[in-house]
Design an enzyme around this catalytic site. Structure first.
Site, PDB file in Angstrom:
ATOM      1  N   ALA A 122      54.963  48.809  46.139  1.00 26.84           N
ATOM      2  CA  ALA A 122      54.063  49.916  45.822  1.00 26.84           C
ATOM      3  C   ALA A 122      53.482  49.714  44.430  1.00 26.84           C
ATOM      4  O   ALA A 122      54.182  49.907  43.425  1.00 26.84           O
ATOM      5  CB  ALA A 122      54.810  51.242  45.914  1.00 26.84           C
ATOM      6  N   PRO A 126      46.332  56.301  44.297  1.00 26.65           N
ATOM      7  CA  PRO A 126      45.098  56.896  44.813  1.00 26.65           C
ATOM      8  C   PRO A 126      43.893  56.707  43.900  1.00 26.65           C
ATOM      9  O   PRO A 126      42.773  56.532  44.382  1.00 26.65           O
ATOM     10  CB  PRO A 126      45.470  58.384  44.961  1.00 26.65           C
ATOM     11  N   GLY A 129      43.346  51.174  41.644  1.00 27.42           N
ATOM     12  CA  GLY A 129      43.534  50.012  42.496  1.00 27.42           C
ATOM     13  C   GLY A 129      43.528  48.750  41.666  1.00 27.42           C
ATOM     14  O   GLY A 129      44.564  48.266  41.207  1.00 27.42           O
ATOM     15  N   THR A 156      51.852  49.137  52.549  1.00 25.47           N
ATOM     16  CA  THR A 156      52.092  48.465  53.819  1.00 25.47           C
ATOM     17  C   THR A 156      53.580  48.491  54.136  1.00 25.47           C
ATOM     18  O   THR A 156      54.406  48.203  53.269  1.00 25.47           O
ATOM     19  CB  THR A 156      51.579  47.022  53.761  1.00 25.47           C
ATOM     20  N   ARG A 266      29.070  30.330  78.597  1.00 20.19           N
ATOM     21  CA  ARG A 266      27.922  31.236  78.749  1.00 20.19           C
ATOM     22  C   ARG A 266      26.638  30.443  79.005  1.00 20.19           C
ATOM     23  O   ARG A 266      26.283  29.541  78.242  1.00 20.19           O
ATOM     24  CB  ARG A 266      27.765  32.064  77.472  1.00 20.19           C
ATOM     25  N   GLN A 277      20.400  24.332  69.647  1.00 23.93           N
ATOM     26  CA  GLN A 277      20.651  23.915  68.271  1.00 23.93           C
ATOM     27  C   GLN A 277      21.034  25.092  67.374  1.00 23.93           C
ATOM     28  O   GLN A 277      21.865  24.939  66.466  1.00 23.93           O
ATOM     29  CB  GLN A 277      19.416  23.205  67.705  1.00 23.93           C
ATOM     30  N   GLN A 334      28.241  37.108  66.889  1.00 22.64           N
ATOM     31  CA  GLN A 334      26.828  36.987  67.280  1.00 22.64           C
ATOM     32  C   GLN A 334      26.665  36.026  68.455  1.00 22.64           C
ATOM     33  O   GLN A 334      25.879  36.264  69.373  1.00 22.64           O
ATOM     34  CB  GLN A 334      26.007  36.497  66.088  1.00 22.64           C
ATOM     35  N   GLU A 361      44.902  42.242  47.751  1.00 24.78           N
ATOM     36  CA  GLU A 361      45.420  41.319  46.726  1.00 24.78           C
ATOM     37  C   GLU A 361      44.374  40.976  45.670  1.00 24.78           C
ATOM     38  O   GLU A 361      44.271  39.838  45.213  1.00 24.78           O
ATOM     39  CB  GLU A 361      45.964  40.038  47.370  1.00 24.78           C
ATOM     40  N   THR A 363      40.286  42.487  44.769  1.00 24.92           N
ATOM     41  CA  THR A 363      38.982  42.382  45.434  1.00 24.92           C
ATOM     42  C   THR A 363      38.297  41.073  45.060  1.00 24.92           C
ATOM     43  O   THR A 363      38.630  40.440  44.051  1.00 24.92           O
ATOM     44  CB  THR A 363      38.064  43.548  45.019  1.00 24.92           C
TER      45      THR A 363
END
Length: 380
Positions: A122, A126, A129, A156, A266, A277, A334, A361, A363
């Site tokens: 921990a 709040p 970060g 977690t 597909r 391509q 996509q 871990e 940003t």
């Protein structure tokens, strides 16, 4: 990578791959849907000894290294990014306690390795970060006890943890130099777990907020030196970033495999879409960047194993790998077209799960700051 890993690393990789393909991947959609901690999968990883892969043998581990831990993480995350995330926590906890803990703390390691003791860490709050030094959770000394007050966010395993390594201010007036790490058993009076967070992805990790309301713990629960935990946390972040990089790498690898398979199957305009391509170029870029990311990660991990500082290399690996994974998993979706937007296909889950890797871990904006500072020192 087969040509440059050892026979022992190849054997461990194959074990992790078998578990991922035969046990984890078949239930990954269930874990995502139910959003319940998969204790059976967690124990299956423990039973294979995977949590101790980077831990020295004299501490109860397999005596291997960070490179091997990264290889295992990639394989586990191919099956499920969330399970990969779950794998990282006991690996890191055992290493942290072995490096910084007292003999009393090290008694927890066997339980962490066999899955009977679930640990959590921990740090984040709040309102704080990335700015770890501004945390507000306080641990004040009263005789032979610490009394902990404050709240931690995004913990977690918070819902299921038996012990939590809590980072708190023991000297509130000294910024980052006043932070300590204290082990808190979750059955102590004053430990309150919030509801499980409802997240975009990475389901099944029992993530929640934890409130500490005058929680009393013995002074002996202090891990490492008093007021010395900020440095410990920063060192641990370097290894954690290798784990998160490898997690994103495994998900990107899975996305590429799915995109290639789908593109062969597909058919549009009378032929498989792989023959166009535009599709080939997207897949070629995936393969290129995945290979480059793997080399960045393994280079940083090898330096770590040699005892070298890796703040720069870990940040580079984390930044490049998680950014490229975000791009290429999106491109893999996509390639699936409308089907990629359906939960019937794994790519939809990968698309949601990988987003956390650019935040977790540290940003990716923080990684850029670290890289700029390190490079600035090198070439000043």
């Amino acid at each position: 990578m087969d040509q440059i890993i050892t026979d022992e690393q190849r054997m461990v990789r194959d074990t992790a791959r078998k578990l991922s393909d035969e046990v984890i991947a078949p239930v990954a959609a269930r874990i995502d849907h139910d959003d319940v901690f998969p204790r059976d999968i967690y124990l299956a990883m423990a039973e294979l000894g995977l949590f101790g892969v980077a831990l020295p043998e004299d501490a109860g581990g397999a005596g291997m290294d960070a490179v091997t831990a990264c290889i295992v993480m990639e394989e586990i995350a191919r099956g499920s990014g969330a399970v990969g995330n779950a794998f990282a926590i006991p690996v890191e906890a055992a290493l942290f306690l072995n490096h910084h803990g007292s003999e009393q703390h090290k008694k927890l390691i066997p339980g962490i390795l066999d899955g009977s003791v679930i640990s959590a860490t921990a740090v984040t709050e709040p309102d704080h970060g990335s700015d770890v030094a501004s945390m507000r959770t306080i641990a004040r000394r009263e005789g032979d006890e610490f009394v902990i007050t404050g709240s931690k966010a995004w913990v977690t395993f918070g819902q299921v943890a038996d012990v939590i390594m809590v980072f708190a201010k023991t000297d509130p007036d000294d910024g980052h130099k006043g932070i300590s790490c204290i082990l808190v058993e979750t059955d102590r009076a004053g430990v309150h777990r919030g509801k499980s967070e409802e997240l975009l992805g990475m389901h099944g990790l029992a993530e929640c907020m934890i409130a500490f309301d005058n929680v009393r713990v013995p002074v002996g629960n202090l891990i490492g030196p008093e007021n010395g935990a900020f440095k410990m946390a920063m060192e641990n972040f370097n290894f954690s970033r290798l784990m998160m990089s490898s997690m994103a790498l495994g998900m990107a690898q899975a996305a590429m495999e799915d995109a290639i398979s789908y593109a062969h199957d597909r058919k549009q305009f009378g032929k498989p879409i792989f023959e166009f391509q535009a599709i080939q170029f997207m897949i070629a870029d995936m393969a290129k960047d995945i290979a480059a990311a793997r080399l960045l990660i393994h280079h940083a991990a090898k330096l770590y194993d040699l005892g070298q500082p890796i703040a720069l290399e870990a940040a580079q690996a984390k930044l490049f790998t998680t950014d490229m994974a975000q791009v290429h998993i999106s491109n893999a979706l996509q390639i699936h077209g409308g089907n990629g937007y359906s939960r019937e296909f794994r790519i939809e889950r990968l698309f949601r799960d990988v987003r956390l890797s650019q935040i977790y871990e540290g940003t990716n904006q923080i990684q850029r700051m670290i890289i700029a500072r390190q490079v600035g020192k090198m070439y000043a």
